[in-house]
Motif scaffolding. Structure first.
Motif, mmCIF file in Angstrom:
data_model
loop_
_atom_site.group_PDB
_atom_site.id
_atom_site.type_symbol
_atom_site.label_atom_id
_atom_site.label_comp_id
_atom_site.label_asym_id
_atom_site.label_seq_id
_atom_site.Cartn_x
_atom_site.Cartn_y
_atom_site.Cartn_z
ATOM 1 N N GLY A 75 -26.184 11.073 28.359
ATOM 2 C CA GLY A 75 -26.058 11.490 29.749
ATOM 3 C C GLY A 75 -25.107 12.662 29.904
ATOM 4 O O GLY A 75 -25.362 13.584 30.684
ATOM 5 N N TRP A 76 -24.008 12.645 29.155
ATOM 6 C CA TRP A 76 -23.047 13.746 29.221
ATOM 7 C C TRP A 76 -23.693 15.036 28.732
ATOM 8 O O TRP A 76 -23.533 16.091 29.349
ATOM 9 C CB TRP A 76 -21.819 13.396 28.391
ATOM 10 N N VAL A 77 -24.438 14.951 27.620
ATOM 11 C CA VAL A 77 -25.123 16.141 27.090
ATOM 12 C C VAL A 77 -26.150 16.634 28.103
ATOM 13 O O VAL A 77 -26.285 17.849 28.327
ATOM 14 C CB VAL A 77 -25.773 15.834 25.725
ATOM 15 N N LEU A 78 -26.886 15.734 28.727
ATOM 16 C CA LEU A 78 -27.835 16.145 29.763
ATOM 17 C C LEU A 78 -27.115 16.826 30.926
ATOM 18 O O LEU A 78 -27.631 17.778 31.507
ATOM 19 C CB LEU A 78 -28.639 14.944 30.263
ATOM 20 N N GLY A 79 -25.923 16.348 31.267
ATOM 21 C CA GLY A 79 -25.123 16.992 32.308
ATOM 22 C C GLY A 79 -24.721 18.408 31.916
ATOM 23 O O GLY A 79 -24.734 19.313 32.747
ATOM 24 N N VAL A 80 -24.363 18.602 30.661
ATOM 25 C CA VAL A 80 -24.012 19.941 30.165
ATOM 26 C C VAL A 80 -25.232 20.857 30.262
ATOM 27 O O VAL A 80 -25.131 21.999 30.737
ATOM 28 C CB VAL A 80 -23.493 19.875 28.708
#
Length: 90
Positions: A75-80
């Motif tokens: 999810g964090w990578v998708l946010g980036v």
């Protein structure tokens, strides 16, 4: 929405799915095994042996924790990625 919130959402969702799976294995292992066999049959895969082993609570806890961590990172990578895409549009 921040990268942290997206990570938490995906992490909690992943952990919830695996918590439900673990409860299914604990409470009705034959039904879960039938479900897995059905999924494999949809993909034209046949296993001639049982794949559901006896329920081990410690394994279930580790499964839920690890899937939360991996879900959070995803999810964090998708946010980036979302931030990079929306920044280029402006």
């Amino acid at each position: 929405m921040t990268k942290n919130k997206i990570g938490l959402i995906v992490g909690f969702f992943s952990a919830l799915i695996h918590l439900i799976w673990s409860l299914g294995v604990a409470l009705m292992p034959l039904s879960v095994e039938s479900l897995v066999n059905w999924f494999y049959a949809l993909h034209h895969i046949d296993f001639p042996f049982a794949i559901i082993i006896p329920f081990v609570p410690a394994n279930a806890v580790v499964l839920v924790i690890i899937t939360f961590i991996f879900g959070y990172v995803l999810g964090w990578v998708l946010g980036v990625i979302r931030d990079m895409v929306t920044r280029k549009r402006r």
